[in-house]
Design a protein around this motif. Sequence first.
Motif, PDB file in Angstrom:
ATOM      1  N   ALA A  49       0.778   1.205  10.720  1.00  0.00           N
ATOM      2  CA  ALA A  49       1.164   1.335   9.274  1.00  0.00           C
ATOM      3  C   ALA A  49       2.282   0.482   8.966  1.00  0.00           C
ATOM      4  N   GLU A  50       3.075   0.000   9.893  1.00  0.00           N
ATOM      5  CA  GLU A  50       4.387  -0.485   9.731  1.00  0.00           C
ATOM      6  C   GLU A  50       5.175   0.332   8.657  1.00  0.00           C
ATOM      7  N   ALA A  51       5.132   1.407   8.998  1.00  0.00           N
ATOM      8  CA  ALA A  51       5.868   2.461   8.362  1.00  0.00           C
ATOM      9  C   ALA A  51       7.292   2.641   8.842  1.00  0.00           C
ATOM     10  N   THR A  52       8.087   1.507   8.784  1.00  0.00           N
ATOM     11  CA  THR A  52       9.456   1.769   9.381  1.00  0.00           C
ATOM     12  C   THR A  52      10.489   1.521   8.344  1.00  0.00           C
ATOM     13  N   ASP A 167       0.673  -2.856  -1.816  1.00  0.00           N
ATOM     14  CA  ASP A 167       1.358  -2.798  -3.129  1.00  0.00           C
ATOM     15  C   ASP A 167       2.304  -4.016  -2.946  1.00  0.00           C
ATOM     16  N   PRO A 168       2.418  -4.846  -3.999  1.00  0.00           N
ATOM     17  CA  PRO A 168       3.489  -5.639  -4.051  1.00  0.00           C
ATOM     18  C   PRO A 168       5.119  -5.281  -4.061  1.00  0.00           C
ATOM     19  N   GLY A 169       5.734  -5.957  -3.124  1.00  0.00           N
ATOM     20  CA  GLY A 169       7.066  -5.401  -2.877  1.00  0.00           C
ATOM     21  C   GLY A 169       7.376  -4.188  -1.905  1.00  0.00           C
ATOM     22  N   LEU A 170       6.198  -3.705  -1.406  1.00  0.00           N
ATOM     23  CA  LEU A 170       6.565  -2.570  -0.559  1.00  0.00           C
ATOM     24  C   LEU A 170       6.276  -3.209   0.900  1.00  0.00           C
ATOM     25  N   HIS A 171       6.878  -2.804   1.762  1.00  0.00           N
ATOM     26  CA  HIS A 171       7.091  -3.305   3.303  1.00  0.00           C
ATOM     27  C   HIS A 171       5.883  -2.184   3.976  1.00  0.00           C
ATOM     28  N   ASP A 172       6.252  -0.798   3.927  1.00  0.00           N
ATOM     29  CA  ASP A 172       5.377   0.160   4.469  1.00  0.00           C
ATOM     30  C   ASP A 172       4.053   0.267   3.784  1.00  0.00           C
ATOM     31  N   TRP A 173       3.134   0.391   4.717  1.00  0.00           N
ATOM     32  CA  TRP A 173       1.628   0.749   4.244  1.00  0.00           C
ATOM     33  C   TRP A 173       1.480   2.196   4.190  1.00  0.00           C
ATOM     34  N   SER A 174       0.367   2.891   3.780  1.00  0.00           N
ATOM     35  CA  SER A 174       0.223   4.243   3.768  1.00  0.00           C
ATOM     36  C   SER A 174       0.242   4.761   5.119  1.00  0.00           C
ATOM     37  N   LEU A 175       0.908   6.160   4.973  1.00  0.00           N
ATOM     38  CA  LEU A 175       0.832   7.066   6.277  1.00  0.00           C
ATOM     39  C   LEU A 175       0.898   8.439   5.702  1.00  0.00           C
ATOM     40  N   SER A 190      -7.931  15.203   4.859  1.00  0.00           N
ATOM     41  CA  SER A 190      -8.027  13.956   4.358  1.00  0.00           C
ATOM     42  C   SER A 190      -6.605  13.108   4.248  1.00  0.00           C
ATOM     43  N   GLY A 191      -6.840  11.739   4.554  1.00  0.00           N
ATOM     44  CA  GLY A 191      -5.481  11.106   4.505  1.00  0.00           C
ATOM     45  C   GLY A 191      -5.866   9.608   4.326  1.00  0.00           C
ATOM     46  N   VAL A 192      -4.710   8.799   4.116  1.00  0.00           N
ATOM     47  CA  VAL A 192      -4.872   7.319   4.129  1.00  0.00           C
ATOM     48  C   VAL A 192      -3.662   6.963   4.994  1.00  0.00           C
ATOM     49  N   PHE A 193      -4.356   5.787   5.944  1.00  0.00           N
ATOM     50  CA  PHE A 193      -3.572   5.393   7.175  1.00  0.00           C
ATOM     51  C   PHE A 193      -3.561   4.027   6.937  1.00  0.00           C
ATOM     52  N   ARG A 194      -2.681   3.118   6.827  1.00  0.00           N
ATOM     53  CA  ARG A 194      -2.493   1.837   6.354  1.00  0.00           C
ATOM     54  C   ARG A 194      -3.332   1.650   5.168  1.00  0.00           C
ATOM     55  N   ASN A 195      -4.532   1.030   5.437  1.00  0.00           N
ATOM     56  CA  ASN A 195      -5.372   0.630   4.144  1.00  0.00           C
ATOM     57  C   ASN A 195      -6.666   1.655   4.347  1.00  0.00           C
ATOM     58  N   VAL A 196      -6.887   2.326   5.161  1.00  0.00           N
ATOM     59  CA  VAL A 196      -7.890   3.224   5.462  1.00  0.00           C
ATOM     60  C   VAL A 196      -7.843   4.429   4.753  1.00  0.00           C
ATOM     61  N   ALA A 197      -8.758   4.969   3.789  1.00  0.00           N
ATOM     62  CA  ALA A 197      -8.811   6.194   3.079  1.00  0.00           C
ATOM     63  C   ALA A 197      -9.952   6.956   3.605  1.00  0.00           C
ATOM     64  N   MET A 198      -9.743   8.185   4.253  1.00  0.00           N
ATOM     65  CA  MET A 198     -10.637   8.956   5.083  1.00  0.00           C
ATOM     66  C   MET A 198     -10.540  10.529   4.872  1.00  0.00           C
ATOM     67  N   MET A 199     -11.898  11.055   4.899  1.00  0.00           N
ATOM     68  CA  MET A 199     -12.174  12.510   4.520  1.00  0.00           C
ATOM     69  C   MET A 199     -13.292  13.075   5.526  1.00  0.00           C
ATOM     70  N   VAL A 200     -13.005  14.261   5.797  1.00  0.00           N
ATOM     71  CA  VAL A 200     -14.092  14.820   6.514  1.00  0.00           C
ATOM     72  C   VAL A 200     -14.414  16.270   6.016  1.00  0.00           C
ATOM     73  N   SER A 201     -15.593  16.724   5.461  1.00  0.00           N
ATOM     74  CA  SER A 201     -15.944  17.478   4.296  1.00  0.00           C
ATOM     75  C   SER A 201     -17.102  18.102   4.969  1.00  0.00           C
ATOM     76  N   PHE A 202     -17.226  19.646   4.649  1.00  0.00           N
ATOM     77  CA  PHE A 202     -18.471  20.356   4.934  1.00  0.00           C
ATOM     78  C   PHE A 202     -19.584  19.798   3.969  1.00  0.00           C
ATOM     79  N   PHE A 236     -10.946  -0.540  -3.000  1.00  0.00           N
ATOM     80  CA  PHE A 236      -9.631  -0.351  -3.865  1.00  0.00           C
ATOM     81  C   PHE A 236      -8.687  -1.800  -3.966  1.00  0.00           C
ATOM     82  N   PRO A 237      -8.142  -2.056  -4.663  1.00  0.00           N
ATOM     83  CA  PRO A 237      -7.338  -3.239  -4.897  1.00  0.00           C
ATOM     84  C   PRO A 237      -6.012  -3.155  -4.090  1.00  0.00           C
ATOM     85  N   LEU A 238      -5.464  -2.078  -4.160  1.00  0.00           N
ATOM     86  CA  LEU A 238      -4.104  -1.884  -3.800  1.00  0.00           C
ATOM     87  C   LEU A 238      -4.218  -0.504  -3.001  1.00  0.00           C
ATOM     88  N   VAL A 239      -3.137  -0.316  -1.943  1.00  0.00           N
ATOM     89  CA  VAL A 239      -3.047   0.995  -1.140  1.00  0.00           C
ATOM     90  C   VAL A 239      -2.914   1.979  -2.108  1.00  0.00           C
TER      91      VAL A 239
END
Length: 289
Positions: A49-52, A167-175, A190-202, A236-239
Amino acid sequence: MSNRLERRKNASILRAGLNSAKYRCLACEKANLNRNKEHFWPRWLIRFAEATKEPVSWLGKDLPAEAVQIPLCADCNSAFGHDLEGPMSELLPRISVGQSVTDPECELLVRWLWKFEGLAWNAFNFHRSEARYSSKFSLRERVIGKDSIQGIRGSLVVAMALAHRNDPGLHDWSLGMDSGLGTHDAIFASGVFRNVAMMVSFADFARLIPPMFSTYQLAGERQVSGALVLKPEFVFPLVSDAEIVTARGSGRLKVEHERFGERQNTNSALVTNRPRLEIPHPALRTMGS
């Protein structure tokens, strides 16, 4: 002021839970074992996620993601790395570029999301002696145990959607996780990791999953054919768009899962110290309101 007080309160609760973890492992709940410090966000995920650059909030402080650590026994730390993080470090990059996944890989996603939710729940609740991750399993048994998903597997839905770019101007992706911590529910995550949004549901609440997500309902038994069952799409256009939609959708989904879990626990003949939704009772299955 109220937000500041709430953050301080949550930080105090979390510190109490982590202090209790000095005596019991957060994952297997056994006492008097050698402890390791596990990164809440695995190092491979932080790199992916380059979350540094941007800090995360932890114990009332803003810390680098890699500094957020929790105590686990050495055996659980090793098992999580082997059974979950190793395979996910290969799977998530493939998903992020739009590759399809198999039924067993969807199960891996479920267990991986449950690991984050469970570690966070235990960290916030371990200071309460009556608290238990679930009425049936320890966290370790739940997320890597072979039998823990039997009976509920065919009632689980995995959903995914991808963002084209950061998103423009951001270094970190989603985490981050978006599902929050429930009182009765141990299914939805549910969560978003880098550019991947995911869920687990009943499955009964799959209609509430945002429509731009691709979904797959797991088979009742693990499929070994290698057939591809779910292809995430770039929608999604942007994270930040992925984060907003995932967070908003998660709010309603969490409420419905909580209501369902509360009804099951109220009607269950099994009395536990800290019941959370595990195996749905057929008579209580509902589409919600």
